[in-house]
Design a protein around this motif. Structure first.
Motif, PDB file in Angstrom:
ATOM      1  N   ALA A  70       0.819  -1.207   0.000  1.00  0.00           N
ATOM      2  CA  ALA A  70       0.000   0.000   0.000  1.00  0.00           C
ATOM      3  C   ALA A  70       0.859   1.266   0.000  1.00  0.00           C
ATOM      4  O   ALA A  70       0.577   2.217  -0.735  1.00  0.00           O
ATOM      5  CB  ALA A  70      -0.936  -0.007   1.212  1.00  0.00           C
ATOM      6  N   ALA A  71       1.914   1.289   0.806  1.00  0.00           N
ATOM      7  CA  ALA A  71       2.782   2.474   0.880  1.00  0.00           C
ATOM      8  C   ALA A  71       3.428   2.786  -0.466  1.00  0.00           C
ATOM      9  O   ALA A  71       3.593   3.953  -0.823  1.00  0.00           O
ATOM     10  CB  ALA A  71       3.859   2.274   1.944  1.00  0.00           C
ATOM     11  N   LEU A  72       3.781   1.750  -1.209  1.00  0.00           N
ATOM     12  CA  LEU A  72       4.425   1.949  -2.507  1.00  0.00           C
ATOM     13  C   LEU A  72       3.411   2.173  -3.627  1.00  0.00           C
ATOM     14  O   LEU A  72       3.789   2.396  -4.779  1.00  0.00           O
ATOM     15  CB  LEU A  72       5.322   0.748  -2.833  1.00  0.00           C
ATOM     16  CG  LEU A  72       6.508   0.569  -1.879  1.00  0.00           C
ATOM     17  CD1 LEU A  72       7.220  -0.751  -2.171  1.00  0.00           C
ATOM     18  CD2 LEU A  72       7.466   1.746  -1.964  1.00  0.00           C
ATOM     19  N   GLY A  73       2.116   2.107  -3.292  1.00  0.00           N
ATOM     20  CA  GLY A  73       1.072   2.370  -4.280  1.00  0.00           C
ATOM     21  C   GLY A  73       0.951   1.287  -5.338  1.00  0.00           C
ATOM     22  O   GLY A  73       0.547   1.570  -6.462  1.00  0.00           O
ATOM     23  N   LEU A  74       1.293   0.051  -4.978  1.00  0.00           N
ATOM     24  CA  LEU A  74       1.222  -1.046  -5.943  1.00  0.00           C
ATOM     25  C   LEU A  74      -0.189  -1.639  -5.947  1.00  0.00           C
ATOM     26  O   LEU A  74      -0.822  -1.792  -4.901  1.00  0.00           O
ATOM     27  CB  LEU A  74       2.268  -2.108  -5.614  1.00  0.00           C
ATOM     28  CG  LEU A  74       3.711  -1.587  -5.576  1.00  0.00           C
ATOM     29  CD1 LEU A  74       4.667  -2.698  -5.188  1.00  0.00           C
ATOM     30  CD2 LEU A  74       4.104  -0.972  -6.910  1.00  0.00           C
ATOM     31  N   ASP A  75      -0.665  -1.982  -7.113  1.00  0.00           N
ATOM     32  CA  ASP A  75      -2.021  -2.452  -7.337  1.00  0.00           C
ATOM     33  C   ASP A  75      -2.311  -3.758  -6.596  1.00  0.00           C
ATOM     34  O   ASP A  75      -1.639  -4.763  -6.840  1.00  0.00           O
ATOM     35  CB  ASP A  75      -2.230  -2.651  -8.842  1.00  0.00           C
ATOM     36  CG  ASP A  75      -3.630  -3.048  -9.223  1.00  0.00           C
ATOM     37  OD1 ASP A  75      -4.502  -3.187  -8.337  1.00  0.00           O
ATOM     38  OD2 ASP A  75      -3.870  -3.222 -10.434  1.00  0.00           O
ATOM     39  N   PRO A  76      -3.314  -3.775  -5.716  1.00  0.00           N
ATOM     40  CA  PRO A  76      -3.633  -5.024  -5.005  1.00  0.00           C
ATOM     41  C   PRO A  76      -4.096  -6.128  -5.947  1.00  0.00           C
ATOM     42  O   PRO A  76      -3.908  -7.321  -5.660  1.00  0.00           O
ATOM     43  CB  PRO A  76      -4.734  -4.621  -4.026  1.00  0.00           C
ATOM     44  CG  PRO A  76      -5.259  -3.326  -4.506  1.00  0.00           C
ATOM     45  CD  PRO A  76      -4.167  -2.671  -5.306  1.00  0.00           C
ATOM     46  N   ASP A  77      -4.673  -5.758  -7.084  1.00  0.00           N
ATOM     47  CA  ASP A  77      -5.113  -6.766  -8.055  1.00  0.00           C
ATOM     48  C   ASP A  77      -3.945  -7.416  -8.788  1.00  0.00           C
ATOM     49  O   ASP A  77      -4.123  -8.431  -9.459  1.00  0.00           O
ATOM     50  CB  ASP A  77      -6.082  -6.158  -9.068  1.00  0.00           C
ATOM     51  CG  ASP A  77      -7.412  -5.774  -8.434  1.00  0.00           C
ATOM     52  OD1 ASP A  77      -7.795  -6.393  -7.410  1.00  0.00           O
ATOM     53  OD2 ASP A  77      -8.066  -4.843  -8.947  1.00  0.00           O
ATOM     54  N   ALA A  78      -2.763  -6.832  -8.677  1.00  0.00           N
ATOM     55  CA  ALA A  78      -1.576  -7.387  -9.341  1.00  0.00           C
ATOM     56  C   ALA A  78      -0.825  -8.383  -8.463  1.00  0.00           C
ATOM     57  O   ALA A  78       0.151  -8.990  -8.903  1.00  0.00           O
ATOM     58  CB  ALA A  78      -0.640  -6.261  -9.766  1.00  0.00           C
ATOM     59  N   VAL A  79      -1.271  -8.574  -7.223  1.00  0.00           N
ATOM     60  CA  VAL A  79      -0.603  -9.507  -6.317  1.00  0.00           C
ATOM     61  C   VAL A  79      -0.848 -10.941  -6.799  1.00  0.00           C
ATOM     62  O   VAL A  79      -1.969 -11.316  -7.122  1.00  0.00           O
ATOM     63  CB  VAL A  79      -1.123  -9.349  -4.869  1.00  0.00           C
ATOM     64  CG1 VAL A  79      -0.533 -10.415  -3.951  1.00  0.00           C
ATOM     65  CG2 VAL A  79      -0.803  -7.954  -4.343  1.00  0.00           C
ATOM     66  N   THR A  80       0.238 -11.705  -6.860  1.00  0.00           N
ATOM     67  CA  THR A  80       0.122 -13.122  -7.213  1.00  0.00           C
ATOM     68  C   THR A  80       0.583 -13.968  -6.034  1.00  0.00           C
ATOM     69  O   THR A  80       1.465 -13.575  -5.279  1.00  0.00           O
ATOM     70  CB  THR A  80       0.964 -13.479  -8.460  1.00  0.00           C
ATOM     71  OG1 THR A  80       2.336 -13.145  -8.210  1.00  0.00           O
ATOM     72  CG2 THR A  80       0.479 -12.726  -9.683  1.00  0.00           C
TER      73      THR A  80
END
Length: 117
Positions: A70-80
């Motif tokens: 979340a802090a790095l603004g990475l897409d939660p839908d991109a988590v594998t």
């Protein structure tokens, strides 16, 4: 085979990754301490080529993984999710932060409720 023009082998190619790593430590001193390291991430660009970036490895729980994602603004839908038979599992997400490729990996184990911890 690498050549003299292969930027992955030039110390200067690590500069942006090192700056981003330092900026992460400065920007997020309140987050749990992960293992941070400059690394050649694959693939790290839209063209599918390798590039120097920052690897953020978390071994202390998936809550810490989520805080860094979340802090790095990475897409939660991109988590594998990667689930292995030997009980070594991890979540992974890649993206870009401050113009530099980043990869966040959170390692975890499933535990048997009948086993002492």
């Amino acid at each position: 085979m690498t050549t003299d023009t292969d930027s992955r082998n030039l110390t200067g190619a690590q500069t942006n990754a090192a700056r981003a790593l330092l900026a992460m430590v400065t920007a997020f001193p309140h987050l749990p301490a992960p293992r941070l390291r400059p690394d050649v991430l694959t693939p790290a660009t839209a063209e599918g080529t390798h590039a120097w970036g920052v690897n953020v490895s978390i071994h202390d729980g998936l809550g810490h993984f989520e805080q860094w994602r979340a802090a790095l603004g990475l897409d939660p839908d991109a988590v594998t999710a990667h689930l292995d038979d030997d009980f070594t599992n991890w979540l992974e997400v890649s993206g870009t932060w401050s113009g530099v490729p980043v990869q966040v990996i959170g390692y975890f184990r499933f535990t048997d409720p009948g086993e002492p911890q």
